[in-house]
Design an enzyme around this catalytic site. Sequence first.
Site, short mmCIF file in Angstrom:
data_model
loop_
_atom_site.label_atom_id
_atom_site.label_comp_id
_atom_site.label_asym_id
_atom_site.label_seq_id
_atom_site.Cartn_x
_atom_site.Cartn_y
_atom_site.Cartn_z
N ASP A 95 -0.45 0.06 2.54
CA ASP A 95 -1.32 -0.63 1.59
C ASP A 95 -2.79 -0.43 1.99
O ASP A 95 -3.15 0.64 2.48
CB ASP A 95 -0.94 -2.12 1.58
CG ASP A 95 -1.15 -2.78 0.23
OD1 ASP A 95 -2.32 -2.99 -0.14
OD2 ASP A 95 -0.16 -3.09 -0.45
N HIS A 131 -5.58 -7.00 -0.40
CA HIS A 131 -4.27 -6.78 -1.01
C HIS A 131 -3.17 -6.59 0.05
O HIS A 131 -2.09 -7.21 -0.03
CB HIS A 131 -4.35 -5.55 -1.92
CG HIS A 131 -3.16 -5.31 -2.78
ND1 HIS A 131 -2.12 -4.49 -2.38
CD2 HIS A 131 -2.84 -5.75 -4.02
CE1 HIS A 131 -1.20 -4.44 -3.34
NE2 HIS A 131 -1.62 -5.19 -4.35
N SER A 165 3.26 -6.31 -7.08
CA SER A 165 2.82 -6.16 -5.69
C SER A 165 3.19 -7.38 -4.87
O SER A 165 3.44 -7.29 -3.67
CB SER A 165 1.30 -5.98 -5.62
OG SER A 165 0.92 -4.69 -5.97
#
Length: 420
Positions: A171, A207, A366
């Site tokens: 990520d 994220h 996600s």
Amino acid sequence: MRNLFIFLLLFVFVLSFSSGQNAFGPELNKALEKDRGGEYRVIVLMKEQFDVKTLNRGNKAQLISQLQAKRQNSQRWVRRFIQNTQRSHEIKDVHHFWIVNAITLKTKADVLRQLALQSDIKGIYLDRDQVMVRPIKADATRAAWGVTYIKADQVQKGGNNGKGVIVAVCDTGIDLDHKGFAPGQILVSKGKSFISGEPTADDGHGHGTHCAGTIGSPGYGVAPGVQMVAVKVLSKSGSGSWSGVMQGVEYAAKVADIMSMSLGGRASTSGNVVETAVKNAIKAGIVCVIAAGNSGTVSPPNSIGTPGVVKEAITVGAIDNRGKLAYFSSRGPTVYGDSKPDICAPGVNVPSLWKNGGTNTISGTSMATPHVAGLCALILAKNKNLKPADIKAILMRTGFGTKAKNTYGQGCVDAVASTK
């Protein structure tokens, strides 16, 4: 006679040129048509590919060593061409892969045409930009409802917290010193960045930290006993490249048991090399959990992203706290005609950790994906001998709630039922 000789020379030249052109992927061909003198980042796929299942398995280190040796031998002639061309500084940023028999590099169009004539090469493809599955802004802030919803809290109370399992978070990186993680939970020394200009695996976006928090943080995580490795394949802006993702997949396969990938691009029937890399990682024993994508409202059918289209991967859709499919969750069938997603997990209004020691509540497939990656860790902690296909079958067999092909898959994952 002389004219015939010249004609034959021209014929051979044209034939070899067109044969080289045939090795180019459609996107690269289009790019070359626009700018024949430009410089391009490409992925070079070799004709010879290795069936991981047929190799003498041994342990993971032995398998990797075999793949590296076979890669070295298969790429020998192309490697020589690259080395000779590098002397004139016409080829840069070369990486030779073993997870898939391929090479990535940056060079000019005329060198690509020469490279395309090498008989060992199957194809040359443009190294496209890759982005994370963009999160959706939350419309409410809730407690970590997903952990309870999938019944992971009950498994934790029974003594299984995923200890002994390593998850690679492919990520934007992880906030490496976030106080929300347990001491030693993030394997800082093993973290690695494949992003130019961002040398460490620390998260500049948030994220990746959010995903890692859902996988295993004590306050928000499904498996708070796991250890995690930050594999940075996306920048602080959320972008990267296929070559960077491939390097991340290759590295994660070396250091982890499970790979969590909340990223994706537009899938094509022509496929891409990253899909092959993911397939080989799974064959090598790595559980790969991948987001379905957030394109459900844009193009409902065939909206599953790549590499989520990989049939053997565990592809995850998103539901809300009432068990209803999120409006944004991508739908199948895939571009290959396979039913996806495989299962669903909580992905709406999910709170977790964020960069700079913070927290955040966001939505997306996600957010659903790390719930499943954490659950895979709980399953694997109970039985280390399970293969990726076994774990996927368990998840799909034990799902609850609504079940429907190409939307919900086999329902929402159930931590209690899948760890019995």
